[in-house]
Design a protein around this motif. Structure first.
Motif, PDB file in Angstrom:
ATOM      1  N   ASP A  28      15.115  21.773 -34.747  1.00 46.92           N
ATOM      2  CA  ASP A  28      14.899  20.337 -34.951  1.00 46.92           C
ATOM      3  C   ASP A  28      16.134  19.673 -35.576  1.00 46.92           C
ATOM      4  N   ASP A  33      15.336  15.651 -36.651  1.00 49.80           N
ATOM      5  CA  ASP A  33      15.635  15.392 -38.061  1.00 49.80           C
ATOM      6  C   ASP A  33      15.425  16.618 -38.950  1.00 49.80           C
ATOM      7  N   GLY A  34      15.193  17.777 -38.327  1.00 50.23           N
ATOM      8  CA  GLY A  34      15.167  19.022 -39.098  1.00 50.23           C
ATOM      9  C   GLY A  34      13.906  19.302 -39.889  1.00 50.23           C
ATOM     10  N   ASP A  35      12.826  18.587 -39.601  1.00 46.81           N
ATOM     11  CA  ASP A  35      11.618  18.802 -40.412  1.00 46.81           C
ATOM     12  C   ASP A  35      10.510  19.561 -39.682  1.00 46.81           C
ATOM     13  N   HIS A  36      10.730  19.976 -38.433  1.00 47.35           N
ATOM     14  CA  HIS A  36       9.607  20.528 -37.661  1.00 47.35           C
ATOM     15  C   HIS A  36       9.026  21.806 -38.279  1.00 47.35           C
TER      16      HIS A  36
END
Ligand code: ADP
Ligand code: MG
Length: 210
Positions: A28, A33-36
């Motif tokens: 992600d 945005d890197g939050d998955h």
């Protein structure tokens, strides 16, 4: 299959999301945005807790409770999408104490329909639909061809994993990754990846319960 199948499925998802959290975060981070990874881990941890606090509801009600829990604990796109998917799936079997393979197909088909309805994504858009739709189609076709449920679920999990890998070559047309345009090509979709884990968890749960 019964309520224990659903509880085991959700526990297996929780274990898989913890194990793959960092990988999902990395995927992600590349196109979103890197939050998955943290979204899915937080969500399914809360689902397992909610199910532990449940006093003997039928399987459909457990799925509805799981879906409601995801909506209230996951902020990203995946929370409402998987939340409505599990609630729609749960409504298919309603108050029944048990369900069979063909009803499981209808549960998953309703979950897929709900994701597509809410997210307006189709196969090829580089989303969780690229993993979920082939899984549902493969499960349905396998059972229609007379395969036993364990084999049909194994084939469905393999189909979801193939769908997950197919997203690498695709350009995202839905969700945050679509903002990248052509730069989304060459990266595996995080939601398709967690979806393949969810289908694999179902295969494990059903094999374990039977
Ligand atoms: P967010 O994008 O809000 O940060 P997550 O990172 O938790 O949410 O989830 C991203 C994943 O959600 C994507 O990889 C994709 O598979 C899925 N997704 C995003 N938008 C859609 C949509 N419209 N339809 C289906 N799936 C989607
Ligand atoms: Mg994200």
């Amino acid at each position: 299959m019964d309520a224990a199948t659903i509880t085991t499925w959700m526990r297996e998802i929780d274990v898989a999301m913890r194990a793959e959290r960092d990988h999902l975060v990395q995927l992600d981070a590349a196109i979103g945005d890197g939050d998955h990874g943290t979204n899915m881990t937080r969500g399914f941890e809360a689902v397992v807790q909610a199910l532990e606090g449940d006093g003997g509801s039928p399987p459909g009600k457990l799925l509805i409770l799981a879906g409601r829990t995801l909506v209230s604990t996951v902020g990203g796109a995946s929370g409402p999408l998987w939340g409505s998917a599990l609630r729609s799936g749960g409504r298919v079997i309603g108050e029944q104490a048990t369900f069979d393979g063909s009803q499981l197909v209808e549960v998953l088909a309703a979950a897929l329909a709900s994701v597509k309805d809410l997210g307006t994504a189709a196969v090829g858009d580089k989303t969780m639909v690229d993993a979920l739709e082939p899984a549902v189609d493969t499960l349905r076709a396998g059972l229609a061809d007379g395969a036993d449920l364990d084999q049909a679920l194994e084939d469905a999990a393999v189909a979801a994993e193939a769908g997950m890998r197919s997203t690498i070559a695709l350009q995202a047309r839905k969700g945050r990754a679509s903002y990248l345009g052509e730069r989304s090509v060459g990266h595996q979709d995080p939601g398709a990846t967690s979806t393949a884990l969810i289908v694999r968890a179902l295969q494990k749960a059903v094999t374990r319960e039977s």
